[in-house]
Design an enzyme around this catalytic site. Structure first.
Site, PDB file in Angstrom:
ATOM      1  CB  ALA A   1      -0.911  -0.015   1.220  1.00  0.00           C
TER       2      ALA A   1
ATOM      3  NE  ARG B   1      -1.573   1.116   5.690  1.00  0.00           N
ATOM      4  CZ  ARG B   1      -2.497   0.489   4.974  1.00  0.00           C
ATOM      5  NH1 ARG B   1      -3.069   1.111   3.951  1.00  0.00           N
ATOM      6  NH2 ARG B   1      -2.850  -0.759   5.240  1.00  0.00           N
ATOM      7  CE1 TYR B   2       2.258  -0.446   6.464  1.00  0.00           C
ATOM      8  CE2 TYR B   2       0.911  -1.293   4.660  1.00  0.00           C
ATOM      9  CZ  TYR B   2       1.107  -1.077   6.018  1.00  0.00           C
ATOM     10  OH  TYR B   2       0.167  -1.498   6.915  1.00  0.00           O
ATOM     11  CB  THR B   3       5.781   2.148  -1.347  1.00  0.00           C
ATOM     12  OG1 THR B   3       4.683   2.977  -1.749  1.00  0.00           O
ATOM     13  CG2 THR B   3       5.369   0.691  -1.378  1.00  0.00           C
TER      14      THR B   3
END
Length: 750
Positions: free
Chosen positions: A124, A126-128
């Protein structure tokens, strides 16, 4: 329904539902075509891609910057420029970051951005984390140099570029796919150095043909090491029309007995390919494959291992089958549908794409130079004013300190322009005091020289083209790389037929008098000793292989084909052939045959006619069979006679004891029909069934003919047959006394 636009009592426009629907659909179609699905020839980007790249540049996410959360970029994109779902924007961003999807990625990603095995497995947003790649500079480096038009964003709170000033034809380099309303686009990626070389050729030869350009751009260049196997003639047709397809095939080699696949076609999944092969193994369609393994790792991104059952397996044939039935070979549609300089979507060929992009590039370069010339003129103008102020520094300071309106006084006193006066007033006193006349004049000289060079470039189309060429070469040197997808023309891959996949076990097929059929394993079977139904008995048998077809012959001269491996076991009494076949009324099965497709046979009837054909020509999938031998009324067809020796002899014997012998080569080869005359029997005697042919025999060089008449028989060795030799179609010679009524013929090895 009225299509005319009318006005009501209040003067409001009124139109029919049909008109409104047509216009609304047309507006929607044009929106999807121009603002969502198709790329522009200038920068090769769709609007969402362009907005992502621009938003990242505005956030300062250059290639040299630190990574930032992808959610930050996506928020800016959908909040400022692209009012759509965050998922769609993020997926577009992911695609631009995947080195296995984009030939020259525009985004440099950190974290899980998917894999070639599963491109949709990315984390997602928000992680990358992400930033622009170095290559993105070819789209952005000239953005602030007056090269593009700007338009308000969706809520008119800020401006966005209508197009990015690409320094290379990105539309071909990264390609794209898109589905609009009533049209689509499928543009494959290409190699930067090859495309730039073609652009340079087009600049020097504006009327270059597809053949000329293909000396540089030989084919697409996908971000994979798999082979492009499409023929050059087919690629020429694609680049000529703007439509077509291209095929890619996996790269493999042998390691001991194993098959090692090291490169897969573009967007092919290794795990899916292994599933496809495993499914065929479960369905017993790949008996020659024993094991599959995926040994891919960091050192070997693609390493699929296919283990054959033995070293006797034809590996090339097995791979051909896998190419034809799995994603180890894939075909990609090409449809070069691009929004041109005129803003209209058009399917373009290669010369048109390069020609239009070069027009765009020259226009962009001209705008950049014009913008720079304006800046240089403005700076020179300001420096002129600054030099005047420096030379009269005490008086300028006095005016600024004492005058109520120093700007007007400076203009009146020194003849400055309003811009010059404002620049002098905006200059800090300490900076003005530090300036030296030499420095000002040196900058003026440098700018004057630059102005002269800019005017020379803008005043000469040839110089402008040379500048474009040099910039293209510099970009190719900086960002170019070697071709990844090798070009190797290969033939069409053929999948195994059901027949090819069968094991070639020896079998004996048996036909009974009543048309029941079965097969026993092996060739050492005595068919006369098998069990038959009451009232039924042995009729004929043939030996062959389980992967061959069994041909049945009926009394009407028709032949039927059944797969040998599907026949019921001889342990039982078989099954009626009429359960699978539909012979004509009154016809009965009278013969059976198994042999290779190229095996030659003699077919004929007792009317004295016959011909040679190949077993393969008997094949048919029709339940009703295939009419092969034409039989006269009241006549009888003979069983096929195998011809194993090209120098063999044909012997024809009538019931009246006449025999004719001639070479097999004298008989023509046909696919069907009545055939040619073998032995002459008078028509009147044949019609009354007074005389007819008993049988034909094919006599090899080491064989003798045995003629049976009742309990008597006559063995005729090759030297004895010379007396009966003659031209095909003759009457023949009488056999010795006692053999005027012949029953049958047989062969013996001499």
């Amino acid at each position: 329904m009225n299509d005319m636009v009318t006005f009501n009592e209040r003067g409001e426009e009124s139109r029919s539902l049909r008109q409104y629907a047509e216009q609304a659909y047309l507006d929607y179609s044009m929106y999807v075509i121009l603002d969502r699905a198709l790329p522009h020839i200038g920068d090769g980007l769709k609007p969402v891609q362009r907005r992502i790249v621009y938003a990242m540049s505005e956030l300062g996410l250059k290639a040299t910057a630190k990574y930032k959360k992808s959610a930050r970029t996506v928020g800016d994109v959908i909040g400022k420029f692209h009012p759509h779902g965050d998922g769609a924007a993020y997926e577009a961003m992911v695609l631009m970051a995947q080195p296995f999807s984009y030939r020259y990625p525009l985004v440099d990603g950190q974290g899980n951005w998917g894999s070639s095995d599963d491109p949709k497995s990315f984390a997602a947003m928000r992680y990358t984390e992400s930033k622009l790649s170095k290559y993105a500079e070819v789209l952005l480096s000239e953005l602030a140099q007056g090269t593009v038009d700007w338009r308000p964003n969706f809520d008119a709170t800020m401006d966005e570029p209508e197009i990015l000033p690409a320094r290379v034809p990105n539309v071909l380099l990264n390609g794209t796919t898109g589905i609009a309303v009533g049209m689509a686009t499928d543009i494959p990626p290409h190699n930067l150095r090859e495309v730039v070389a073609a652009c340079l050729h087009m600049l020097e030869h504006p009327k270059a043909t597809v053949a000329d350009l293909m000396l540089h751009v030989k084919a697409p260049d996908f971000p994979t090491d798999a082979e492009i196997i499409t023929a050059q003639s087919d690629l020429h047709a694609v680049y000529e029309s703007g439509r077509g397809s291209v095929k890619m095939r996996a790269v493999w080699h042998r390691e001991d007995t194993d098959i090692i696949v090291t490169a897969l076609p573009f967007q092919a999944s290794g795990s899916k390919i292994l599933e496809q092969i495993a499914a065929q193994m479960r369905n017993k369609k790949l008996p020659m494959i024993e094991d599959l393994r995926d040994e891919s790792d960091h050192e070997n991104p693609t390493r699929l291992v296919i283990s054959p059952r033995s070293n006797r397996v034809d590996v090339n044939a097995a791979m051909d089958h896998l190419f034809a039935t799995t994603d180890l070979e894939r075909s990609y549609r090409i449809n070069l549908n691009i929004i041109g300089i005129d803003g209209r979507p058009t399917v373009m060929n290669l010369p048109t794409i390069l020609r239009e992009w070069i027009q765009f590039r020259i226009a962009t370069t001209r705008r950049r130079l014009t913008y720079r010339l304006e800046r240089v003129d403005r700076r020179l103008h300001l420096l002129d004013g600054l030099l005047i102020a420096f030379l009269n520094l005490d008086q300028v300071i006095h005016i600024i300190r004492t005058e109520e309106h120093p700007k007007a006084t400076l203009i009146a006193t020194f003849g400055l322009s309003e811009a010059q006066a404002e620049y002098v007033l905006d200059t800090k006193l300490r900076q003005l005091a530090r300036l030296e006349e030499v420095k000002i004049r040196a900058e003026q000289t440098a700018l004057a020289n630059e102005k002269t060079e800019l005017e020379r470039l803008l005043g000469s189309d040839a110089r402008l083209k040379t500048l474009v060429k040099n910039e293209l070469k510099a970009t190719a040197d900086e960002y170019g790389d070697a071709r990844r997808s090798p070009l190797i023309e290969r033939g069409e891959a053929q999948a195994f037929s059901e027949k090819d996949l069968l094991t070639a076990e020896p079998i004996t097929a048996v036909l009974s008098e009543r048309g029941w059929i079965r097969a026993a394993k092996g060739h050492d079977v005595d068919a006369t000793l098998l069990s038959y139904k009451s009232g039924d008995s042995f009729l004929a048998m043939t030996r062959g292989r389980s992967n061959q077809s069994v041909f049945l012959q009926d009394t009407s001269g028709r032949f039927y084909a059944l797969p040998g491996h599907t026949l019921p076991s001889a342990r039982g009494q078989g099954e009626p052939a009429t359960g699978r076949l539909s012979p004509p009324s009154g016809a009965q099965f009278c013969g059976i045959l198994m042999a290779g497709d190229e095996q030659k046979i003699l077919l004929g009837s007792d009317a004295g006619y016959g011909f040679i054909t190949q077993v393969g020509s008997l094949y048919t999938k029709n339940r009703a069979g295939k009419a092969v031998v034409s039989i006269p009324s009241g006549g009888r067809v003979f069983r096929p006679k195998l011809i194993d020796d090209a120098d063999a002899l044909v012997a024809a014997v009538s019931n009246e004891g006449r025999m004719l012998v001639f070479a097999v080569a004298d008989l023509p080869e046909l696919s069907r029909g009545k055939g040619n005359k073998i032995i002459n029997i008078p028509a009147s005697r044949l019609a009354n069934r007074e005389e007819y042919v008993i049988d034909y025999a094919i006599i090899g060089r080491d064989e003798s003919l045995v003629v049976h008449s009742g309990k008597r028989y006559l063995v005729m060795k090759p030297k004895d047959l010379e007396h009966y030799r003659g031209e095909r179609g003759r009457r023949g010679h009488k056999l010795p006394r006692g053999f005027q009524k012949v029953d049958r013929l047989a062969l013996n090895i001499t």
